[in-house]
Design a protein around this motif. Structure first.
Motif, PDB file in Angstrom:
ATOM      1  N   ALA A 353       0.830  -1.210   0.000  1.00 27.76           N
ATOM      2  CA  ALA A 353       0.000   0.000   0.000  1.00 27.76           C
ATOM      3  C   ALA A 353       0.861   1.255   0.000  1.00 27.76           C
ATOM      4  N   GLU A 354       1.952   1.238   0.799  1.00 31.80           N
ATOM      5  CA  GLU A 354       2.823   2.412   0.841  1.00 31.80           C
ATOM      6  C   GLU A 354       3.516   2.631  -0.496  1.00 31.80           C
ATOM      7  N   GLY A 355       3.937   1.512  -1.130  1.00 34.45           N
ATOM      8  CA  GLY A 355       4.593   1.638  -2.435  1.00 34.45           C
ATOM      9  C   GLY A 355       3.665   2.248  -3.469  1.00 34.45           C
ATOM     10  N   LEU A 356       2.403   1.784  -3.517  1.00 34.40           N
ATOM     11  CA  LEU A 356       1.435   2.324  -4.475  1.00 34.40           C
ATOM     12  C   LEU A 356       1.181   3.795  -4.198  1.00 34.40           C
ATOM     13  N   THR A 357       1.002   4.143  -2.912  1.00 30.96           N
ATOM     14  CA  THR A 357       0.748   5.546  -2.561  1.00 30.96           C
ATOM     15  C   THR A 357       1.908   6.437  -2.986  1.00 30.96           C
ATOM     16  N   GLY A 358       3.142   5.946  -2.747  1.00 30.37           N
ATOM     17  CA  GLY A 358       4.305   6.742  -3.144  1.00 30.37           C
ATOM     18  C   GLY A 358       4.361   6.966  -4.644  1.00 30.37           C
ATOM     19  N   GLN A 359       4.057   5.928  -5.425  1.00 29.56           N
ATOM     20  CA  GLN A 359       4.073   6.059  -6.884  1.00 29.56           C
ATOM     21  C   GLN A 359       3.016   7.049  -7.355  1.00 29.56           C
ATOM     22  N   LEU A 360       1.809   6.953  -6.772  1.00 25.20           N
ATOM     23  CA  LEU A 360       0.741   7.867  -7.181  1.00 25.20           C
ATOM     24  C   LEU A 360       1.053   9.307  -6.780  1.00 25.20           C
ATOM     25  N   GLN A 361       1.647   9.485  -5.575  1.00 24.04           N
ATOM     26  CA  GLN A 361       1.999  10.842  -5.138  1.00 24.04           C
ATOM     27  C   GLN A 361       3.031  11.456  -6.070  1.00 24.04           C
ATOM     28  N   ALA A 362       4.015  10.636  -6.480  1.00 23.63           N
ATOM     29  CA  ALA A 362       5.040  11.130  -7.407  1.00 23.63           C
ATOM     30  C   ALA A 362       4.409  11.527  -8.743  1.00 23.63           C
ATOM     31  N   ALA A 363       3.435  10.708  -9.215  1.00 24.43           N
ATOM     32  CA  ALA A 363       2.775  11.016 -10.492  1.00 24.43           C
ATOM     33  C   ALA A 363       1.983  12.314 -10.387  1.00 24.43           C
ATOM     34  N   VAL A 364       1.284  12.508  -9.247  1.00 23.40           N
ATOM     35  CA  VAL A 364       0.495  13.735  -9.054  1.00 23.40           C
ATOM     36  C   VAL A 364       1.411  14.958  -9.018  1.00 23.40           C
ATOM     37  N   ASP A 365       2.529  14.839  -8.270  1.00 21.28           N
ATOM     38  CA  ASP A 365       3.467  15.968  -8.182  1.00 21.28           C
ATOM     39  C   ASP A 365       4.048  16.307  -9.550  1.00 21.28           C
ATOM     40  N   LYS A 366       4.371  15.274 -10.326  1.00 21.83           N
ATOM     41  CA  LYS A 366       4.933  15.505 -11.660  1.00 21.83           C
ATOM     42  C   LYS A 366       3.911  16.211 -12.565  1.00 21.83           C
ATOM     43  N   GLN A 394      -5.361  12.017  -8.975  1.00 21.94           N
ATOM     44  CA  GLN A 394      -5.633  12.474  -7.610  1.00 21.94           C
ATOM     45  C   GLN A 394      -6.693  11.590  -6.945  1.00 21.94           C
ATOM     46  N   ALA A 395      -7.707  11.194  -7.746  1.00 23.04           N
ATOM     47  CA  ALA A 395      -8.748  10.325  -7.197  1.00 23.04           C
ATOM     48  C   ALA A 395      -8.162   8.982  -6.763  1.00 23.04           C
ATOM     49  N   LEU A 396      -7.258   8.443  -7.610  1.00 22.28           N
ATOM     50  CA  LEU A 396      -6.606   7.180  -7.247  1.00 22.28           C
ATOM     51  C   LEU A 396      -5.754   7.354  -5.992  1.00 22.28           C
ATOM     52  N   LEU A 397      -5.039   8.494  -5.915  1.00 23.99           N
ATOM     53  CA  LEU A 397      -4.203   8.743  -4.741  1.00 23.99           C
ATOM     54  C   LEU A 397      -5.053   8.848  -3.474  1.00 23.99           C
ATOM     55  N   ASP A 398      -6.191   9.579  -3.574  1.00 21.61           N
ATOM     56  CA  ASP A 398      -7.067   9.714  -2.408  1.00 21.61           C
ATOM     57  C   ASP A 398      -7.570   8.357  -1.941  1.00 21.61           C
ATOM     58  N   GLN A 399      -7.890   7.510  -2.927  1.00 20.98           N
ATOM     59  CA  GLN A 399      -8.377   6.161  -2.577  1.00 20.98           C
ATOM     60  C   GLN A 399      -7.266   5.352  -1.910  1.00 20.98           C
ATOM     61  N   ALA A 400      -6.037   5.467  -2.460  1.00 19.36           N
ATOM     62  CA  ALA A 400      -4.897   4.730  -1.879  1.00 19.36           C
ATOM     63  C   ALA A 400      -4.582   5.233  -0.478  1.00 19.36           C
ATOM     64  N   LEU A 401      -4.660   6.572  -0.280  1.00 19.13           N
ATOM     65  CA  LEU A 401      -4.401   7.130   1.059  1.00 19.13           C
ATOM     66  C   LEU A 401      -5.461   6.645   2.052  1.00 19.13           C
ATOM     67  N   LYS A 402      -6.688   6.556   1.585  1.00 15.62           N
ATOM     68  CA  LYS A 402      -7.761   6.065   2.475  1.00 15.62           C
ATOM     69  C   LYS A 402      -7.477   4.614   2.880  1.00 15.62           C
TER      70      LYS A 402
END
Length: 409
Positions: A353-366, A394-402
């Motif tokens: 879960a942490e790995g997926l969240t990190g990847q999505l956060q990096a994609a959002v920041d980029k 962002q929606a995917l990231l929010d879901q992963a963070l949840k």
């Protein structure tokens, strides 16, 4: 006869150079004036000065090897010692002697540097081996496996040691990785074996349940179904792709039997009505366990309620789905709490879960950076397109963070 501070030409055209050891013959000059002879050999001297200066600069500013530098020094010394130039040859010899000392100092410095680098590389590899041997005992299969792969990449980037030391350290490093791989393989093989054993057990239970579904020996058969249910719960979970299908068949066989029994016992409607009242009371008691706060206590309380539920007997058929649905809702809530607790304490799932969240956060920041750049360049169409893509990420990231919050972090 012509002369200067470092040389002269006699009346026969012989050119001499003055050194600390006395005059030395430079050569013979017959083609022109004595001044031209001195000028010619002075130019030869200036050429040697330039060559020595260039070599000094190379030694100081480049990575010229000590061996190549010494060859160049010897070549220049031969020219100086040949006395084919007019000038301060003793000064040139002194410069060459100083250059030899500089080269030797550089040689020693590089030798010490290589020794230092070798010591650092040895220490780094020993640290890698120590960490790998510790990871070999880890049960955090995903995180430890990824870290071991990273250690291999680090190892590849380090210089080689002497062959014996390097081979010994690599053998320990490789052995640690192999030991971890064997333990991980054995762990998941055991899990697979347990799930396969559960599948075989449940298939046997399903077969017996289906065979009993046509029985009219109501009491003993109902008792046997309760025993089969206890065995089902004790068997553990089968593979995900089999569990639901087996349960549906198992529950379906019981439904057939109990539906038939209910039909035969139509005269017991009154009793079943009383059963319904009791089960509704139990369902209400079970519902008071919600929301689940103390999982262990709730599980024990529900087990007690369920045992009393099972002891009551059947209710009118048309009322059964509703009252059982209430109990099933509480049971599902407990199961979901159990699964959430399992996920929360499962390091492999957390790492995933942490790995997926990190990847999505990096994609959002980029994407945010690309949008800012597009806006700054006046490319509104591109910025709008990236904005739409950002919404999805962002929606995917929010879901992963949840999901990650379920792990408590």
């Amino acid at each position: 006869m012509s002369s200067d501070p470092w040389g002269r030409v006699d009346e026969t055209g012989t050119v001499y150079v003055r050194t600390a050891d006395g005059e030395q013959v430079v050569g013979s000059w017959q083609a022109g004036s004595p001044e031209e002879a001195l000028a010619y050999f002075e130019r030869k001297y200036e050429g040697l000065v330039v060559e020595i200066g260039l070599l000094e600069k190379r030694v100081q500013t480049t990575d010229l090897s000590a061996k190549d530098a010494q060859v160049a020094i010897d070549h220049l010394r031969e020219q100086v010692d040949a006395h084919h130039a007019v000038g301060d040859l003793d000064a040139l010899r002194a410069r060459l002697d100083k250059l030899v000392a500089t080269v030797e100092a550089r040689r020693e410095e590089r030798k010490q540097q290589r020794a230092k680098q070798s010591d650092e590389a040895r220490k780094a590899k020993e640290d890698l081996v120590t960490e790998a041997e510790q990871l070999a005992q880890s049960d955090q299969w995903r995180a430890a496996g990824e870290r071991l792969r990273a250690l291999v990449d680090t190892w590849k980037g380090l210089p080689r040691l002497d062959r014996k030391s390097d081979d010994e350290l690599w053998h320990r490093f490789s052995h640690a990785r192999s030991a971890f791989s064997k333990r991980r393989k054995a762990h998941f093989a055991q899990l697979d074996a347990q799930r396969e054993e559960a599948r075989r057990t449940k298939e046997r239970l399903v077969a017996e349940a289906e065979a009993l579904s046509g029985s009219t020996d109501w009491g003993p058969t109902a008792a046997r179904y309760r025993e089969l249910m206890a065995e089902w719960k004790a068997a553990g979970r089968a593979q995900r792709e089999h569990e639901d299908d087996l349960w549906n068949r198992f529950r379906g066989a019981q439904d057939v039997f109990f539906a038939a029994r209910s039909s035969v016992f139509a005269e017991r409607d009154a009793e079943q009505a009383e059963n319904l009242k009791l089960k509704e009371e139990l369902a209400e008691e079970a519902e008071k366990l919600l929301p689940i706060e103390d999982l262990k206590a709730s599980r024990a309380a529900f087990r007690s309620i369920n045992e009393r539920w099972e002891a009551i007997g059947h209710v009118p058929r048309d009322a059964r789905p509703k009252v059982e649905g209430r109990m099933h809702a509480v049971e599902r809530a407990i199961q979901e709490a159990e699964e959430a607790e399992w996920r929360r304490t499962n390091p492999e799932a957390r790492a995933r879960a942490e790995g997926l969240t990190g990847q999505l956060q990096a994609a959002v920041d980029k994407l945010k950076g690309q949008i800012e750049q597009a806006r700054a360049q006046g490319n509104t169409a591109k910025a709008d397109k990236l904005e739409r893509e950002l919404e999805g990420r962002q929606a995917l990231l929010d879901q992963a963070l949840k999901g990650l919050q379920e792990f408590g972090g």
